[in-house]
Design a protein around this motif. Structure first.
Motif, PDB file in Angstrom:
ATOM      1  N   LEU A   1       0.822  -1.215   0.000  1.00 17.52           N
ATOM      2  CA  LEU A   1       0.000   0.000   0.000  1.00 17.52           C
ATOM      3  C   LEU A   1       0.855   1.263   0.000  1.00 17.52           C
ATOM      4  CD1 LEU A   1      -2.865  -0.919   2.493  1.00 17.52           C
ATOM      5  CD2 LEU A   1      -2.976  -0.795   0.005  1.00 17.52           C
ATOM      6  N   ALA A   2       1.869   1.323   0.852  1.00 17.59           N
ATOM      7  CA  ALA A   2       2.643   2.554   1.010  1.00 17.59           C
ATOM      8  C   ALA A   2       3.608   2.798  -0.141  1.00 17.59           C
ATOM      9  CB  ALA A   2       3.410   2.518   2.331  1.00 17.59           C
ATOM     10  N   CYS A   3       4.051   1.742  -0.805  1.00 19.50           N
ATOM     11  CA  CYS A   3       4.955   1.904  -1.945  1.00 19.50           C
ATOM     12  C   CYS A   3       4.217   2.613  -3.079  1.00 19.50           C
ATOM     13  CB  CYS A   3       5.430   0.533  -2.419  1.00 19.50           C
ATOM     14  SG  CYS A   3       6.461   0.577  -3.905  1.00 19.50           S
ATOM     15  N   PRO A   4       4.782   3.660  -3.651  1.00 16.30           N
ATOM     16  CA  PRO A   4       4.108   4.333  -4.771  1.00 16.30           C
ATOM     17  C   PRO A   4       4.205   3.512  -6.045  1.00 16.30           C
ATOM     18  CG  PRO A   4       6.272   5.283  -4.433  1.00 16.30           C
ATOM     19  CD  PRO A   4       6.071   4.289  -3.314  1.00 16.30           C
ATOM     20  N   ASN A   5       3.386   3.859  -7.007  1.00 13.17           N
ATOM     21  CA  ASN A   5       3.566   3.320  -8.345  1.00 13.17           C
ATOM     22  C   ASN A   5       4.908   3.822  -8.872  1.00 13.17           C
ATOM     23  OD1 ASN A   5       3.327   2.607 -11.134  1.00 13.17           O
ATOM     24  ND2 ASN A   5       1.105   2.745 -10.976  1.00 13.17           N
ATOM     25  N   VAL A   6       5.638   2.964  -9.568  1.00 10.75           N
ATOM     26  CA  VAL A   6       6.921   3.399 -10.122  1.00 10.75           C
ATOM     27  C   VAL A   6       6.744   4.557 -11.100  1.00 10.75           C
ATOM     28  CG1 VAL A   6       6.853   1.686 -11.989  1.00 10.75           C
ATOM     29  CG2 VAL A   6       9.032   2.621 -11.264  1.00 10.75           C
ATOM     30  N   LEU A   7       5.569   4.637 -11.729  1.00  8.32           N
ATOM     31  CA  LEU A   7       5.347   5.610 -12.791  1.00  8.32           C
ATOM     32  C   LEU A   7       4.627   6.858 -12.291  1.00  8.32           C
ATOM     33  CD1 LEU A   7       3.999   3.119 -15.486  1.00  8.32           C
ATOM     34  CD2 LEU A   7       6.310   4.082 -15.390  1.00  8.32           C
ATOM     35  N   THR A   8       5.048   8.007 -12.766  1.00  4.92           N
ATOM     36  CA  THR A   8       4.284   9.232 -12.563  1.00  4.92           C
ATOM     37  C   THR A   8       3.305   9.456 -13.711  1.00  4.92           C
ATOM     38  OG1 THR A   8       5.978  10.547 -13.701  1.00  4.92           O
ATOM     39  CG2 THR A   8       6.176  10.326 -11.302  1.00  4.92           C
ATOM     40  N   GLU A   9       3.536   8.756 -14.822  1.00  4.85           N
ATOM     41  CA  GLU A   9       2.664   8.833 -15.996  1.00  4.85           C
ATOM     42  C   GLU A   9       2.852   7.562 -16.801  1.00  4.85           C
ATOM     43  OE1 GLU A   9       4.010  11.698 -18.930  1.00  4.85           O
ATOM     44  OE2 GLU A   9       6.039  11.656 -18.077  1.00  4.85           O
ATOM     45  N   TRP A  10       1.826   7.201 -17.572  1.00  4.21           N
ATOM     46  CA  TRP A  10       1.953   6.037 -18.439  1.00  4.21           C
ATOM     47  C   TRP A  10       2.675   6.446 -19.721  1.00  4.21           C
ATOM     48  CZ3 TRP A  10       1.176   1.039 -17.392  1.00  4.21           C
ATOM     49  CH2 TRP A  10       1.276   0.146 -18.462  1.00  4.21           C
ATOM     50  N   LEU A  11       3.655   5.652 -20.116  1.00  3.60           N
ATOM     51  CA  LEU A  11       4.408   5.921 -21.333  1.00  3.60           C
ATOM     52  C   LEU A  11       3.893   5.019 -22.445  1.00  3.60           C
ATOM     53  CD1 LEU A  11       7.988   6.024 -19.756  1.00  3.60           C
ATOM     54  CD2 LEU A  11       6.402   7.923 -20.129  1.00  3.60           C
ATOM     55  N   ASP A  12       3.541   5.612 -23.571  1.00  5.40           N
ATOM     56  CA  ASP A  12       2.949   4.873 -24.687  1.00  5.40           C
ATOM     57  C   ASP A  12       4.057   4.351 -25.599  1.00  5.40           C
ATOM     58  OD1 ASP A  12       1.512   3.855 -26.762  1.00  5.40           O
ATOM     59  OD2 ASP A  12       0.391   5.688 -27.221  1.00  5.40           O
ATOM     60  N   PHE A  13       4.323   3.043 -25.522  1.00  7.87           N
ATOM     61  CA  PHE A  13       5.329   2.428 -26.375  1.00  7.87           C
ATOM     62  C   PHE A  13       4.712   1.746 -27.596  1.00  7.87           C
ATOM     63  CE2 PHE A  13       7.494   2.417 -22.177  1.00  7.87           C
ATOM     64  CZ  PHE A  13       8.555   3.250 -22.528  1.00  7.87           C
ATOM     65  N   ALA A  14       3.406   1.928 -27.785  1.00 10.23           N
ATOM     66  CA  ALA A  14       2.720   1.357 -28.949  1.00 10.23           C
ATOM     67  C   ALA A  14       1.822   2.417 -29.578  1.00 10.23           C
ATOM     68  CB  ALA A  14       1.904   0.138 -28.529  1.00 10.23           C
ATOM     69  N   PRO A  15       2.408   3.563 -29.990  1.00  6.31           N
ATOM     70  CA  PRO A  15       1.592   4.694 -30.451  1.00  6.31           C
ATOM     71  C   PRO A  15       0.828   4.421 -31.742  1.00  6.31           C
ATOM     72  CG  PRO A  15       3.906   5.091 -30.922  1.00  6.31           C
ATOM     73  CD  PRO A  15       3.854   3.852 -30.073  1.00  6.31           C
ATOM     74  N   HIS A  16       1.254   3.429 -32.512  1.00  4.52           N
ATOM     75  CA  HIS A  16       0.610   3.169 -33.794  1.00  4.52           C
ATOM     76  C   HIS A  16      -0.454   2.082 -33.707  1.00  4.52           C
ATOM     77  CE1 HIS A  16       3.574   5.824 -35.477  1.00  4.52           C
ATOM     78  NE2 HIS A  16       4.565   5.035 -35.087  1.00  4.52           N
ATOM     79  N   GLN A  17      -0.689   1.579 -32.500  1.00  2.00           N
ATOM     80  CA  GLN A  17      -1.740   0.587 -32.306  1.00  2.00           C
ATOM     81  C   GLN A  17      -2.948   1.257 -31.664  1.00  2.00           C
ATOM     82  OE1 GLN A  17      -0.760  -3.306 -30.918  1.00  2.00           O
ATOM     83  NE2 GLN A  17       1.437  -3.017 -31.217  1.00  2.00           N
TER      84      GLN A  17
END
Length: 314
Positions: A32-48
Motif C-alpha cells: 500500500l505505502a509503496c508508490p507506483n513506479v510511474l508518474t505517468e503512463w508511457l505509450d510504447f505502442a503509439p501506432h496501435q
C-alpha cells in the motif's frame, strides 16, 4: 518524453512498512505505502489502437495507506492476523511473488471495502481471456469505483529491476534479462488493456470505463553511482537500492562478503529477521564469485547481478 528532473534526496526513502512486526502485515503495508513506479503512463505502442491508461499518484497510495493504517495495526497485534494468512495461503500459487502481490492487494480491496475504508468493490479477478477455446491471458482486477461511478480495470505488476545508463524504461531489467520495464508496459497496453467488455460471475457483463497500470516493487541503481538524475516518469519516492556487477571485483572488494546474507525469495518484499541465522553468503559463491540474487548487508538490500547477459545465472 519530458526532460529528466534532479531529485537529490530521493534515495532517502521513507519505509513505513518496517514498523510492522508480522511479516505478512509488513508486506501488506509495503504494497500500500509503496508508490507506483510511474508518474505517468508511457505509450510504447503509439501506432496501435489502444486505450488510455492511467496511473495512481503517490498521494493516492499515501491516502490509502493512511486510511487502512488502523486495520494494519489490528492485524499486527491481534488474532485478526489469521484472516490475512488464511486468505493468502489459500490463493493459487501463494509462493510466487507476483501472486503474493496480487493476493495482498486483493485482501486490502475486499477487507477495506467491507470496512468502508475505500470505495472500490471487487467485481471480478483473474478473468480469463479466450480466442475460441484457447486461453490467451487474463485480467487481474475488475472494480467498481463507487466514488466516481466507474468500472475500472487494474492490471498489476511487481517488479525488481536493475538500472543502467541512460536509465530509460528499457534499461531497467530483471534477474531474467529478457524482462524489462518497457517490455512489460508494452505487453500490458497491447494485450490486457485492449479489453472493453468483461463477463463477471455475479454482476453480469460490464463495460470498462477506466484502466490503471499498477507497477510496484523496488529498483536498484549501480553501486557507487553519483549524480543520478530521476527521469520525469519515475516516481522520486519509489524504493531505490543498489546493485553490483558480480564480475566487478574492485567494487565487490568494498563489501564485506562475510557480512552479506543471501535473501530468501519472499524478502524481495521485506526483510525477515528470522532468516538472519542462515549460513553466510560465502556458501552461495562459485570460484569466489557470488551467485546472482538478492543479499542483505545488515538491513540494506543489494543485488548481485551480471552486467552482461549470463545464461548460467539465468
Amino acid at each position: 518524453m519530458s526532460e529528466p528532473i534532479a531529485q537529490p534526496s530521493a534515495t532517502l526513502v521513507d519505509a513505513p512498512w518496517q514498523a510492522y512486526r508480522r511479516p505478512y502485515v509488513r508486506d501488506l503495508a509495503y504494497v500500500l505505502a509503496c508508490p507506483n513506479v510511474l508518474t505517468e503512463w508511457l505509450d510504447f505502442a503509439p501506432h496501435q489502437n489502444t486505450h488510455t491508461i492511467s496511473v495512481h499518484s503517490t498521494r493516492f497510495w499515501q491516502a490509502q495507506f493512511a486510511a487502512y493504517r488502523p486495520r494494519l495495526d489490528e492485524l499486527d497485534t491481534t488474532n485478526a492476523y489469521q484472516a490475512l494468512t488464511r486468505y493468502l495461503v489459500t490463493r493459487p500459487s501463494p509462493n510466487r511473488l507476483g501472486f503474493h502481490f496480487e493476493g495482498l492487494l486483493s485482501f486490502w480491496l475486499e477487507d477495506g471495502f467491507q470496512r468502508g475504508l475505500h470505495s472500490y468493490e471487487t467485481l471480478a479477478s483473474n478473468v480469463q481471456l479466450y480466442n475460441g477455446k484457447q486461453t490467451t491471458g487474463e485480467l487481474d482486477l475488475i472494480l467498481y469505483n463507487h466514488a466516481d461511478n466507474l468500472v475500472e480495470h487494474w492490471e498489476l505488476a511487481i517488479k525488481f529491476f536493475m538500472g543502467s545508463a541512460p536509465f530509460e524504461p528499457e534499461n531497467w531489467v530483471g534477474i531474467n534479462s529478457n524482462d524489462n520495464l518497457q517490455r512489460k508496459m508494452t505487453h500490458m497496453q497491447t494485450k490486457q488493456f485492449r479489453t472493453v467488455w468483461v463477463d463477471t460471475e455475479n454482476h453480469g457483463q460490464v463495460k470498462i470505463d477506466k484502466r490503471y497500470g499498477i507497477i510496484k516493487g523496488r529498483f536498484f541503481l549501480p553501486k557507487n553511482i553519483t549524480n543520478f538524475v530521476y527521469p520525469s516518469w519515475l516516481a522520486p519516492s519509489f524504493p531505490m537500492h543498489e546493485w553490483c556487477d558480480k564480475y566487478d571485483t574492485s567494487t565487490l572488494a568494498t563489501l564485506d562478503i562475510r557480512e552479506l546474507r543471501a535473501a530468501h525469495y519472499i524478502e524481495w518484499f521485506s526483510k525477515r529477521d528470522f532468516y538472519d541465522g542462515r549460513p553466510s553468503a560465502l556458501i552461495h559463491s562459485e570460484n569466489g564469485i557470488l551467485k546472482t540474487g538478492l543479499y542483505f548487508e545488515g538491513d540494506r538490500p543489494i543485488v548481485i547481478y551480471p552486467k552482461q547477459h549470463d545464461e548460467k545465472s539465468d
